[in-house]
Design an enzyme around this catalytic site. Structure first.
Site, PDB file in Angstrom:
ATOM      1  N   GLU A 175     107.405  61.154  66.147  1.00 52.46           N
ATOM      2  CA  GLU A 175     107.040  59.832  65.613  1.00 52.46           C
ATOM      3  C   GLU A 175     108.282  59.106  65.099  1.00 52.46           C
ATOM      4  OE1 GLU A 175     103.560  59.910  63.050  1.00 52.46           O
ATOM      5  OE2 GLU A 175     102.309  60.564  64.724  1.00 52.46           O
ATOM      6  N   GLU A 307      99.481  64.998  69.672  1.00 50.85           N
ATOM      7  CA  GLU A 307      98.644  64.885  68.471  1.00 50.85           C
ATOM      8  C   GLU A 307      97.407  64.074  68.818  1.00 50.85           C
ATOM      9  OE1 GLU A 307     100.497  63.846  64.747  1.00 50.85           O
ATOM     10  OE2 GLU A 307     102.335  64.923  65.281  1.00 50.85           O
TER      11      GLU A 307
HETATM   12  O1  AHR Z   1      99.031  65.562  62.032  1.00 44.14           O
HETATM   13  C1  AHR Z   1      99.364  64.947  60.842  1.00 44.14           C
HETATM   14  C2  AHR Z   1     100.502  63.944  60.982  1.00 44.14           C
HETATM   15  O2  AHR Z   1     100.083  62.883  61.772  1.00 44.14           O
HETATM   16  C3  AHR Z   1     101.743  64.427  61.662  1.00 44.14           C
HETATM   17  O3  AHR Z   1     102.600  65.090  60.798  1.00 44.14           O
HETATM   18  C4  AHR Z   1     102.365  63.168  62.141  1.00 44.14           C
HETATM   19  O4  AHR Z   1     103.169  63.349  63.283  1.00 44.14           O
HETATM   20  C5  AHR Z   1     101.198  62.245  62.372  1.00 44.14           C
HETATM   21  O5  AHR Z   1     101.380  61.016  61.796  1.00 44.14           O
END
Ligand code: AHR
Length: 508
Positions: A175, A307
């Site tokens: 991210e 994710e």
């Molecule tokens: O999964 C939780 C968080 O969500 C992670 O650390 C991040 O990459 C995303 O914003």
């Protein structure tokens, strides 16, 4: 009650569904690592090297193909050297993203790779671009994967591990548009070029490098990275690639980031909003794939959804920074919808990672902080029911009729989701009835091959809010489905309201 016909050609195997779309994610966040995977060697909970054996055993049934670690946002704060060597000498740090708690680095590189070995999962390690250095990342890869007497291989041996590990997947930051450095697309693209150069192949397995990709529908981010990559070439194209995979993050939330809705307290309208938000993954996969296709028509670069999952308000009374949430029948359907979409886009999706495996967000397993009791969630059961899709060939599936829909926020949301695949002389068909209140029947019009055996499994519950607890661990659990009958076209399958069914066929 609606009746639909799904035509499936059992003799037309298509794209391979990588087992890696059933990947997982374990971050140093809340009780995912500490208390979830890792309890320390002195714990009364049976463990090996501090790793909980009950958690390992439960997850082995899912045949976890890969595990991503150490973050997430934590990855860009993590300095790997703090987590190797004698535990009592490891420095402490503040986990600023997740609860502002002190992290003692008891679980580090060796512990993670031990966990992967116990799980039978391939490691996906996410490096630090946000606050690390090129040298730090380069040396981590050397420490992990080099076999001779190089400085980092020697340091690893000093810490008790002779043989290098195989680390097939490595992330170039996380991210970068947000917690990983608040960069612009151009800024990260430049850095990705630089960092990628120093992630070297020391072992026999080349590292599959994953660039930190877009947030939701930021197609410009994807374009920036794909364009940078397309400028490179040479005889051995792979050696000149900045990355082999490009990530995408998208979470299913109901409300706003300030109030995301509750995991188990919601109404029917809220539920349909969730279905719509989950199905948005399809739009995002199409959008990012279209950008990637323009630069990589042969689809050699993977879209890595590292994710995904539901993100609700934390359970009352728990640390807001720990992201601990319950997991209900609704979450199971969110998972099944995602898998159908991942199967549909199998040509482009090389990997996906549910966030996260234990005690965080859409978890497979919840552990009780006091008693240590372990509960399998409804989402766990969807992963278990779908293991037959791992590395299987997608089968074409088309409905003859228009799917029933529900109007949600001005759009017509389909209330049935399905996919099918074949491997090893068998076929697996996944069917989700997303209607909260009405049953449906699906005739499987099975063409191309005969079948000799049928087994069906049903996952449902009285309500969409039903979830598992230590007191009721099997409130949502799969059962043999008796609602499958022979039909002149193949089979007829009953789907109760809000249910997930898998039909497994032994092919003749
Ligand atoms: O999964 C939780 C968080 O969500 C992670 O650390 C991040 O990459 C995303 O914003």
């Amino acid at each position: 009650m609606s009746q639909l016909t799904a035509v499936i050609d059992l003799d037309l195997p298509g794209a391979r569904i990588s087992r890696h779309v059933y990947g997982h994610f374990a971050e140093h966040l809340g009780r995912c690592i500490y208390g979830g995977f890792y309890v320390g060697e002195d714990s009364e909970i049976p463990n090996e090297g501090g790793i909980r054996l009950d958690v390992v055993e439960a997850l082995r049934a899912l045949r976890i193909p890969n595990l991503r670690w150490p973050g997430g946002c934590f990855a860009d704060d993590y300095h790997w050297r703090d987590g190797v060597g004698p535990r009592e000498e490891r420095p402490r740090m503040v986990n600023s993203h997740w609860g502002d708690v002190v992290e003692d680095n008891a679980f580090g590189t060796h512990e993670f790779l031990h966990l992967c070995e116990l799980l039978g999962a391939e490691p996906y390690i996410n490096g630090n671009v946000g606050s690390g250095t090129v040298r730090e990342m380069s040396e981590w890869v050397e420490y992990l994967t080099r076999g001779d007497d190089s400085p980092m291989a020697a340091l690893r041996r000093e810490h008790g591990r002779d043989e290098p590990w195989t680390v097939p997947f490595f992330g170039i930051g996380n991210e970068a548009w947000g917690c990983g450095g608040n960069m612009t697309a151009g800024q990260y693209t430049h850095l990705a070029r630089q960092y990628s150069t120093y992630i070297r192949n020391h072992g026999e397995t080349p590292v599959y490098k994953i660039a930190a990709g877009a947030n939701v529908d930021d197609y410009g981010w994807t374009e920036s990275l794909m364009q940078a990559q397309s400028g490179l070439g040479g005889a051995d194209k792979r050696a000149h690639q900045l990355f082999q995979g490009l990530s995408l993050h998208y979470y299913t939330i109901n409300g706003s980031w300030q109030d995301k809705g509750d995991a188990t307290v919601f109404g029917e309208d809220d539920y349909y909003v969730t279905v719509k938000r989950a199905q948005r993954m399809g739009e995002l996969l199409r959008g990012h794939s279209a950008v990637m296709d323009a630069y990589d028509p042969e689809r050699t670069v993977g879209l890595i959804v590292d994710e995904w999952g539901t993100w609700w308000n934390v359970e009352p009374g728990t640390n807001p920074g720990f992201l601990y949430q319950q997991n209900a029948m609704r979450d199971a359907l969110v998972a099944s919808v995602h898998f159908d979409l991942f199967h549909e886009h199998a040509e482009r999706i090389h990997m996906a990672n549910i966030a996260q495996t234990v005690n965080v967000l859409q978890a497979m397993i919840l552990t009780d902080p006091d008693s240590g009791a372990l509960v399998l969630t409804p989402s766990y059961h969807v992963f278990a029911m779908n293991t037959g899709h791992h590395d299987a060939a997608r089968l074409p599936l088309a409905f003859k009729e228009a799917l029933p829909t529900r109007s949600v926020e001005g759009a017509e949301v389909p209330l049935v989701s399905a996919s099918a695949s074949t491997k090893d002389g068998a076929a697996l068909i996944s069917l989700s009835n997303l209607d909260a209140a009405s049953a449906t029947t699906i005739v499987l019009d099975l063409r191309g091959r005969a079948f000799t055996g049928v087994e069906a499994t049903l996952l449902t519950a009285d309500t969409l809010q039903t979830h598992n607890t230590p007191e009721r661990p099997d409130a949502v659990a799969p059962v043999t489905h008796t609602g499958v009958r022979e039909h002149e076209r193949g089979l007829e399958v009953e789907l109760p309201p809000h249910s997930y069914v898998t039909v497994s066929l032994q092919l003749a």
